[in-house]
Design a protein around this motif. Structure first.
Motif, mmCIF file in Angstrom:
data_model
loop_
_atom_site.group_PDB
_atom_site.id
_atom_site.type_symbol
_atom_site.label_atom_id
_atom_site.label_comp_id
_atom_site.label_asym_id
_atom_site.label_seq_id
_atom_site.Cartn_x
_atom_site.Cartn_y
_atom_site.Cartn_z
ATOM 1 N N LEU A 179 -12.256 -0.347 12.770
ATOM 2 C CA LEU A 179 -13.254 0.569 12.264
ATOM 3 C C LEU A 179 -13.646 1.152 10.986
ATOM 4 N N THR A 180 -13.284 0.260 10.138
ATOM 5 C CA THR A 180 -13.123 0.632 8.578
ATOM 6 C C THR A 180 -13.933 0.001 7.759
ATOM 7 N N ARG A 181 -14.406 0.900 6.609
ATOM 8 C CA ARG A 181 -15.190 -0.018 5.880
ATOM 9 C C ARG A 181 -14.671 -1.556 4.979
ATOM 10 N N ASP A 182 -15.207 -2.797 4.705
ATOM 11 C CA ASP A 182 -14.835 -2.854 3.777
ATOM 12 C C ASP A 182 -14.566 -2.729 2.692
ATOM 13 N N HIS A 183 -13.044 -3.411 1.672
ATOM 14 C CA HIS A 183 -12.870 -2.500 0.572
ATOM 15 C C HIS A 183 -14.243 -3.270 -0.180
ATOM 16 N N ARG A 184 -14.024 -2.092 -1.429
ATOM 17 C CA ARG A 184 -15.246 -2.696 -1.937
ATOM 18 C C ARG A 184 -15.187 -3.740 -2.862
ATOM 19 N N THR A 185 -13.354 -3.707 -4.016
ATOM 20 C CA THR A 185 -13.530 -5.458 -4.319
ATOM 21 C C THR A 185 -12.210 -5.898 -4.154
ATOM 22 N N GLU A 186 -12.152 -5.575 -2.839
ATOM 23 C CA GLU A 186 -10.396 -6.388 -2.152
ATOM 24 C C GLU A 186 -10.785 -7.482 -2.032
ATOM 25 N N ALA A 187 -11.304 -8.345 -1.159
ATOM 26 C CA ALA A 187 -11.142 -9.391 0.135
ATOM 27 C C ALA A 187 -10.698 -9.392 0.936
ATOM 28 N N GLY A 188 -10.785 -9.147 2.589
ATOM 29 C CA GLY A 188 -10.147 -8.531 3.350
ATOM 30 C C GLY A 188 -8.897 -7.706 3.275
ATOM 31 N N LYS A 189 -9.352 -6.945 3.122
ATOM 32 C CA LYS A 189 -8.727 -5.671 3.242
ATOM 33 C C LYS A 189 -9.910 -4.265 3.352
ATOM 34 N N VAL A 190 -8.900 -3.632 3.976
ATOM 35 C CA VAL A 190 -9.971 -2.415 4.138
ATOM 36 C C VAL A 190 -9.639 -1.350 3.754
ATOM 37 N N GLU A 191 -10.909 -0.274 3.401
ATOM 38 C CA GLU A 191 -10.274 1.054 3.058
ATOM 39 C C GLU A 191 -9.904 2.159 3.310
ATOM 40 N N LYS A 192 -8.519 2.513 3.683
ATOM 41 C CA LYS A 192 -7.878 3.135 4.831
ATOM 42 C C LYS A 192 -6.669 3.094 4.230
ATOM 43 N N TRP A 193 -6.038 4.310 4.329
ATOM 44 C CA TRP A 193 -4.653 5.029 3.960
ATOM 45 C C TRP A 193 -3.248 5.611 5.098
ATOM 46 N N ASP A 194 -2.500 5.080 4.611
ATOM 47 C CA ASP A 194 -1.353 5.946 6.136
ATOM 48 C C ASP A 194 -0.971 6.685 4.797
ATOM 49 N N LEU A 195 -0.650 7.940 5.815
ATOM 50 C CA LEU A 195 0.244 9.128 5.381
ATOM 51 C C LEU A 195 2.005 8.976 5.882
ATOM 52 N N TYR A 196 3.056 8.765 4.696
ATOM 53 C CA TYR A 196 3.934 9.035 5.352
ATOM 54 C C TYR A 196 4.667 9.784 4.674
ATOM 55 N N ILE A 197 5.296 10.724 5.978
ATOM 56 C CA ILE A 197 6.555 11.898 5.107
ATOM 57 C C ILE A 197 7.154 11.835 5.889
ATOM 58 N N ASN A 198 8.676 11.905 5.308
ATOM 59 C CA ASN A 198 9.405 11.855 5.830
ATOM 60 C C ASN A 198 9.813 10.829 6.937
ATOM 61 N N GLY A 199 9.254 9.496 6.350
ATOM 62 C CA GLY A 199 9.418 7.999 6.641
ATOM 63 C C GLY A 199 8.489 8.169 8.347
ATOM 64 N N TYR A 200 7.924 9.159 8.773
ATOM 65 C CA TYR A 200 6.728 9.300 9.751
ATOM 66 C C TYR A 200 5.544 8.280 9.311
ATOM 67 N N GLU A 201 4.835 7.865 10.108
ATOM 68 C CA GLU A 201 3.583 8.314 9.808
ATOM 69 C C GLU A 201 3.225 9.300 10.324
ATOM 70 N N GLN A 202 2.119 9.739 9.119
ATOM 71 C CA GLN A 202 2.017 11.604 9.245
ATOM 72 C C GLN A 202 0.402 11.608 9.831
ATOM 73 N N ALA A 203 -0.318 10.942 9.173
ATOM 74 C CA ALA A 203 -2.246 10.871 9.193
ATOM 75 C C ALA A 203 -2.349 9.196 8.270
ATOM 76 N N THR A 204 -3.643 9.071 8.560
ATOM 77 C CA THR A 204 -4.523 7.806 8.323
ATOM 78 C C THR A 204 -5.947 8.755 8.076
ATOM 79 N N GLY A 205 -6.488 7.952 6.809
ATOM 80 C CA GLY A 205 -7.553 8.072 6.718
ATOM 81 C C GLY A 205 -8.665 6.615 6.355
#
Length: 501
Positions: free
Chosen positions: A396-422
RNA sequence: GGGAUGCUAGCUCAAUGGUAGAGCUGCGGACUUUUAAUCCGUAGGUUCGGGGUUCGAGCCCCCGGCGUCCCA
């Protein structure tokens, strides 16, 4: 045949006695569960009105208060009880022979137990030890408790605390505090988003097609419509429909359901915040996410310095670190890993660290598993955005604007846990269809977590969705970060198996 | 999914295969300034459920239920 009387005889002794006291209250003309009581003040209000009285003071002020009896100290002609209200504030009630008379005092001693709710009317005084008290002119039962409370100076076992959270809330200040922390944090999240022009909306929990995440759903059915329904695993596809419709900043805080096991970080039902903003990209969404979490921390602690009950502290202030997923993994492994790295090499690397690669795993899945194995522990608990994910795990994520094979997605880790994704959301309906077709193919190969093809969602996209950023934040996980507790403590009433099968 | 471990009085916990106990709670009594009150007396048990071994099972074995921890 069992009569009601026989059933009572089978109760534990302490419950039988309380049932008897309940009956006796009625006999003495004292209603065990009165519908109303002449309460004039809360315990908190009385404490606030008289914060600093000297020892042995009579204020001349008369009040009617109610609370749960949490300590009793009965003596011959002068009885003490500590009453506590739901907010945790306490006050002492004193009943003297001189003030209430012999009958009322004997009734008190005979009929009031720990755990009862009682009403006391009388003058606000301080005792000879300086304790703020209400010296009773009269008392009444507010609600008779038929079960004994747990002992207050030994911790209840975790199972009882969770199964009978009401007891946990009565007995343990930390439990009350946790419930309030959650209210504060969630309230601030709403405030933060409202302040940024977001609209809170509600999208379906019962869905005819589940989507927006990869997970097994709970399945139910509608009798009236003769239709199989799914409890939602994510609200994403409906929030995006709202963006298509012109609601350019929307969010929802609500429950998702995933038909999976539970552990200290997973619950079958969990609270999720998702928010979408038209004309924002994933970097903008990362900034807003950081601000929302920082503001929630401030709402709870007064500063972005998070302090757990065990005293450990985490500083959430300032900018947060960003690392690239492929870059940080390459560094950890010691060789360049890219979306072009052959699958065979990825499998070798995974096998070398005892990651069992299932045959149906796509390359991106192996990369993410390697990342979790090698890199997450190096974050040292620090808030970290992991940038730019593999395309094949992020349909469901858009292709990265410059990097082939990647998408513009991040995961946020706090205290070692996945906390959020964008994400920078994928809004091209043609590419989205291709991605969902690929998912459907995975599903056909037996991956029961793969996404389904939602034609109505695609139809909505075909009407044109503006470029948008989107974020999901696990609310329970956020509370874990703020409190340092397990997910079953941040959820007031987590799912527990029945005690008798 | 695998391993370890636990479930005993209302609560928290004891008990070499040999009469199931303690503290708190409860109940009865004393006490007009107590704060987990104190003192005297006393009651309270289907040892998670089912089966087995044994002269005898809370304890050992098997099956099941519900937890906790570790690993995947």
């Amino acid at each position: 045949m069992t009569t009601e009387h026989d059933e009572e005889l089978e109760l534990p002794e302490q419950m039988r006695i309380r049932h008897d006291k309940r009956d006796k209250l009625a006999e003495q003309g004292r209603e065990p569960y009165p519908v109303a009581l002449p309460i004039t003040a809360t315990i908190a209000a009385v404490r606030a009105q008289f914060p600093d009285l000297e020892i042995d003071v009579q204020t001349g002020v008369s009040v009617g208060i109610a609370g749960r009896v949490i300590f009793v100290r009965n003596t011959g002609k002068l009885c003490f009880a500590t009453l506590r209200s739901g907010d945790g504030t306490e006050i002492q009630a004193m009943l003297s022979l001189a003030k209430v008379g012999e009958e009322a005092l004997e009734d008190w001693k005979a009929l009031v137990d720990l755990g009862d709710h009682v009403f006391v009317s009388g003058e606000v005084i301080t005792s000879k030890r300086g304790e703020l008290s209400v010296l009773a002119d009269s008392w009444a039962m507010a609600a008779k408790s038929l079960r004994p409370l747990p002992v207050s100076h030994k911790p209840m076992n975790d199972d009882s605390r969770i199964r009978q959270r009401y007891l946990d809330l009565i007995m343990r200040p930390e439990a009350r505090q946790m419930a309030q922390t959650r209210v504060k944090a969630v309230g601030q999240i709403r405030q933060s988003l409202n302040d940024r022009g977001y609209l809170e909306i509600e999208t379906p929990m019962l869905q005819t097609m589940h989507g927006g995440a990869t997970a097994r759903p709970f399945i139910t059915s509608s009798n009236a419509f003769d239709l199989e329904l799914y409890l939602r695993i994510a609200p994403e596809l409906f929030l995006k429909r709202a963006v298509v419709g012109g609601m350019e900043r929307v969010y929802e805080i609500n429950r998702n359901f995933r038909n999976e096991g539970s552990d200290s970080t997973h619950s079958p039902e969990f609270a999720m915040l998702e928010f979408y903003q038209a004309y924002a990209d994933y970097r903008e969404m990362a900034k807003i996410t950081r601000e929302i979490i920082q503001e929630a921390a401030v709402a709870v602690f007064g500063s972005p310095l998070v302090t757990h009950m065990d005293g450990t502290q985490h500083d959430l202030s300032g900018e947060w670190r960003e690392v690239s997923l492929y870059g940080s993994l390459s560094e950890a492994v010691g060789e360049d890993i890219t979306p072009q790295t052959p699958r065979a090499r990825l499998v070798e690397l995974a096998n070398a660290v005892d990651i069992a690669v299932a045959p149906n795993w796509v390359e991106g899945k192996i990369v993410e598993e390697l990342f979790e194995h090698y890199v997450i522990s190096t974050f040292d608990g620090q808030p970290t955005f992991v940038m730019d994910f593999p395309v094949d795990t992020s349909p469901l994520t858009r292709d990265h604007r410059t990097e082939a094979g990647k998408v513009e997605k991040w995961d946020l880790y706090i205290n070692g846990y996945e906390q959020a994704t964008g994400y920078s959301e994928l809004v091209d309906p043609v590419i989205q269809r291709e991605r969902l077709m690929a998912q459907a193919a995975l599903g056909a190969r037996g991956d029961d977590e793969a996404m389904k093809l939602d034609e109505d969602f695609l139809r909505a996209l075909e009407h044109g969705m503006p470029p948008s950023g989107g974020v999901g934040i696990g609310v329970d996980r956020l509370l874990m970060t703020l409190t340092g507790l397990g997910i079953r403590e941040t959820i007031l009433f987590p799912l527990v198996k029945p005690e008798r099968a």
